[in-house]
Design a protein around this motif. Structure first.
Motif, PDB file in Angstrom:
ATOM      1  N   LYS A  51       0.851  -1.180   0.000  1.00  0.00           N
ATOM      2  CA  LYS A  51       0.000   0.000   0.000  1.00  0.00           C
ATOM      3  C   LYS A  51       0.893   1.238   0.000  1.00  0.00           C
ATOM      4  CE  LYS A  51      -3.763   2.217   2.404  1.00  0.00           C
ATOM      5  NZ  LYS A  51      -4.675   2.217   3.510  1.00  0.00           N
ATOM      6  N   ARG A  52       0.552   2.208  -0.817  1.00  0.00           N
ATOM      7  CA  ARG A  52       1.333   3.442  -0.876  1.00  0.00           C
ATOM      8  C   ARG A  52       0.411   4.637  -0.783  1.00  0.00           C
ATOM      9  NH1 ARG A  52       3.010   3.095  -7.286  1.00  0.00           N
ATOM     10  NH2 ARG A  52       0.914   3.377  -8.074  1.00  0.00           N
ATOM     11  N   ASP A  53       0.938   5.701  -0.222  1.00  0.00           N
ATOM     12  CA  ASP A  53       0.187   6.954  -0.148  1.00  0.00           C
ATOM     13  C   ASP A  53       0.026   7.502  -1.558  1.00  0.00           C
ATOM     14  OD1 ASP A  53       0.053   6.939   2.648  1.00  0.00           O
ATOM     15  OD2 ASP A  53       1.991   7.938   2.833  1.00  0.00           O
ATOM     16  N   PRO A  54      -1.052   8.242  -1.811  1.00  0.00           N
ATOM     17  CA  PRO A  54      -1.203   8.832  -3.142  1.00  0.00           C
ATOM     18  C   PRO A  54      -0.085   9.852  -3.397  1.00  0.00           C
ATOM     19  CG  PRO A  54      -3.043   9.445  -1.699  1.00  0.00           C
ATOM     20  CD  PRO A  54      -2.154   8.537  -0.923  1.00  0.00           C
ATOM     21  N   LEU A  55       0.362   9.906  -4.631  1.00  0.00           N
ATOM     22  CA  LEU A  55       1.384  10.863  -5.028  1.00  0.00           C
ATOM     23  C   LEU A  55       0.698  12.183  -5.334  1.00  0.00           C
ATOM     24  CD1 LEU A  55       4.348  11.445  -5.791  1.00  0.00           C
ATOM     25  CD2 LEU A  55       3.776  10.703  -8.106  1.00  0.00           C
TER      26      LEU A  55
ATOM     27  N   ILE B   4       9.253  23.426  -2.292  1.00  0.00           N
ATOM     28  CA  ILE B   4      10.334  22.439  -2.369  1.00  0.00           C
ATOM     29  C   ILE B   4      10.466  21.717  -1.036  1.00  0.00           C
ATOM     30  CG2 ILE B   4      12.839  22.193  -2.584  1.00  0.00           C
ATOM     31  CD1 ILE B   4      12.746  24.402  -4.700  1.00  0.00           C
ATOM     32  N   SER B   5      10.279  22.446   0.068  1.00  0.00           N
ATOM     33  CA  SER B   5      10.420  21.801   1.376  1.00  0.00           C
ATOM     34  C   SER B   5       9.331  20.751   1.601  1.00  0.00           C
ATOM     35  CB  SER B   5      10.435  22.842   2.497  1.00  0.00           C
ATOM     36  OG  SER B   5       9.226  23.559   2.529  1.00  0.00           O
ATOM     37  N   LYS B   6       8.121  20.987   1.076  1.00  0.00           N
ATOM     38  CA  LYS B   6       7.054  19.983   1.226  1.00  0.00           C
ATOM     39  C   LYS B   6       7.339  18.764   0.343  1.00  0.00           C
ATOM     40  CE  LYS B   6       3.552  22.850   3.089  1.00  0.00           C
ATOM     41  NZ  LYS B   6       2.203  22.906   3.498  1.00  0.00           N
ATOM     42  N   ALA B   7       7.903  18.995  -0.827  1.00  0.00           N
ATOM     43  CA  ALA B   7       8.294  17.872  -1.685  1.00  0.00           C
ATOM     44  C   ALA B   7       9.398  17.071  -1.011  1.00  0.00           C
ATOM     45  CB  ALA B   7       8.755  18.388  -3.045  1.00  0.00           C
ATOM     46  N   ALA B   8      10.373  17.771  -0.443  1.00  0.00           N
ATOM     47  CA  ALA B   8      11.472  17.087   0.249  1.00  0.00           C
ATOM     48  C   ALA B   8      10.950  16.277   1.424  1.00  0.00           C
ATOM     49  CB  ALA B   8      12.508  18.106   0.713  1.00  0.00           C
ATOM     50  N   ALA B   9      10.006  16.842   2.171  1.00  0.00           N
ATOM     51  CA  ALA B   9       9.442  16.133   3.317  1.00  0.00           C
ATOM     52  C   ALA B   9       8.716  14.866   2.863  1.00  0.00           C
ATOM     53  CB  ALA B   9       8.480  17.042   4.082  1.00  0.00           C
ATOM     54  N   PHE B  10       8.002  14.949   1.745  1.00  0.00           N
ATOM     55  CA  PHE B  10       7.310  13.767   1.215  1.00  0.00           C
ATOM     56  C   PHE B  10       8.318  12.687   0.849  1.00  0.00           C
ATOM     57  CE2 PHE B  10       5.645  11.180  -2.247  1.00  0.00           C
ATOM     58  CZ  PHE B  10       4.403  10.795  -1.757  1.00  0.00           C
ATOM     59  N   TRP B  11       9.353  13.049   0.073  1.00  0.00           N
ATOM     60  CA  TRP B  11      10.310  12.054  -0.402  1.00  0.00           C
ATOM     61  C   TRP B  11      11.241  11.579   0.700  1.00  0.00           C
ATOM     62  CZ3 TRP B  11       8.684   9.446  -4.107  1.00  0.00           C
ATOM     63  CH2 TRP B  11       7.944  10.015  -5.138  1.00  0.00           C
ATOM     64  N   ASP B  12      11.364  12.326   1.785  1.00  0.00           N
ATOM     65  CA  ASP B  12      12.134  11.846   2.941  1.00  0.00           C
ATOM     66  C   ASP B  12      11.457  10.662   3.609  1.00  0.00           C
ATOM     67  OD1 ASP B  12      14.213  13.624   2.679  1.00  0.00           O
ATOM     68  OD2 ASP B  12      13.498  15.001   4.231  1.00  0.00           O
TER      69      ASP B  12
ATOM     70  N   ASP C 256       8.598   3.009  -5.145  1.00  0.00           N
ATOM     71  CA  ASP C 256       7.182   2.669  -5.015  1.00  0.00           C
ATOM     72  C   ASP C 256       6.308   3.440  -5.999  1.00  0.00           C
ATOM     73  OD1 ASP C 256       7.781   0.911  -2.974  1.00  0.00           O
ATOM     74  OD2 ASP C 256       7.347   2.364  -1.379  1.00  0.00           O
ATOM     75  N   TYR C 257       6.839   4.513  -6.579  1.00  0.00           N
ATOM     76  CA  TYR C 257       6.065   5.386  -7.465  1.00  0.00           C
ATOM     77  C   TYR C 257       6.619   5.404  -8.891  1.00  0.00           C
ATOM     78  CZ  TYR C 257       4.110   6.998  -3.079  1.00  0.00           C
ATOM     79  OH  TYR C 257       3.478   7.052  -1.873  1.00  0.00           O
ATOM     80  N   GLU C 258       7.580   4.540  -9.164  1.00  0.00           N
ATOM     81  CA  GLU C 258       8.252   4.543 -10.464  1.00  0.00           C
ATOM     82  C   GLU C 258       7.275   4.355 -11.618  1.00  0.00           C
ATOM     83  OE1 GLU C 258      12.421   2.924 -12.273  1.00  0.00           O
ATOM     84  OE2 GLU C 258      11.598   1.953 -10.498  1.00  0.00           O
ATOM     85  N   ASP C 259       6.234   3.568 -11.416  1.00  0.00           N
ATOM     86  CA  ASP C 259       5.259   3.331 -12.478  1.00  0.00           C
ATOM     87  C   ASP C 259       4.443   4.578 -12.813  1.00  0.00           C
ATOM     88  OD1 ASP C 259       4.064   2.993  -9.860  1.00  0.00           O
ATOM     89  OD2 ASP C 259       2.267   2.275 -10.887  1.00  0.00           O
ATOM     90  N   MET C 260       4.498   5.589 -11.969  1.00  0.00           N
ATOM     91  CA  MET C 260       3.745   6.820 -12.190  1.00  0.00           C
ATOM     92  C   MET C 260       4.605   7.931 -12.796  1.00  0.00           C
ATOM     93  SD  MET C 260       1.679   6.838  -8.588  1.00  0.00           S
ATOM     94  CE  MET C 260       0.508   8.092  -9.058  1.00  0.00           C
ATOM     95  N   MET C 261       5.882   7.699 -12.933  1.00  0.00           N
ATOM     96  CA  MET C 261       6.802   8.725 -13.411  1.00  0.00           C
ATOM     97  C   MET C 261       6.791   8.814 -14.931  1.00  0.00           C
ATOM     98  SD  MET C 261       7.930   9.999 -10.706  1.00  0.00           S
ATOM     99  CE  MET C 261       7.341   9.477  -9.115  1.00  0.00           C
TER     100      MET C 261
END
Length: 93
Positions: free
Chosen positions: A13-17, A24-32, A38-43
């Motif tokens: 199970k993964r959180d929605p992307l 940028i800080s919120k993106a960094a916090a997400f990817w931290d 887990d999200y490679e199929d969505m890239m």
């Protein structure tokens, strides 16, 4: 005879992307706290150019002075680099 081998998909199970991030800080916090794999199929592949205009200059600084500046920066919640740049702006401007 051709064999079709299907990749087993993880049922993890993964959180929605998020569609986008507010900063940028919120993106960094997400990817931290999430694994990119887990999200490679969505890239999607993208093309982009980078034009870096910032230059960095290295200047020798006495160890004692550097230590004092580093401690003042920490006390103010700043990086040493930020405090040095602020001090230089103040005195060079």
């Amino acid at each position: 005879m051709d064999m079709v081998i299907e990749k087993s998909k993880k049922t993890k199970k993964r959180d929605p992307l998020p569609e986008s991030f507010e900063s940028i800080s919120k993106a960094a916090a997400f990817w931290d706290t999430h694994d990119f794999a887990d999200y490679e199929d969505m890239m999607e592949d993208v093309d982009f150019e980078v034009d870096i205009k910032r230059r960095v200059f290295w200047v020798p600084v006495d160890e004692t002075i550097f230590g004092s500046v580093r401690e003042k920066a920490r006390a103010q919640g700043l990086s040493t680099e930020t405090l040095v740049n602020l001090l230089l702006q103040k005195h060079a401007g």
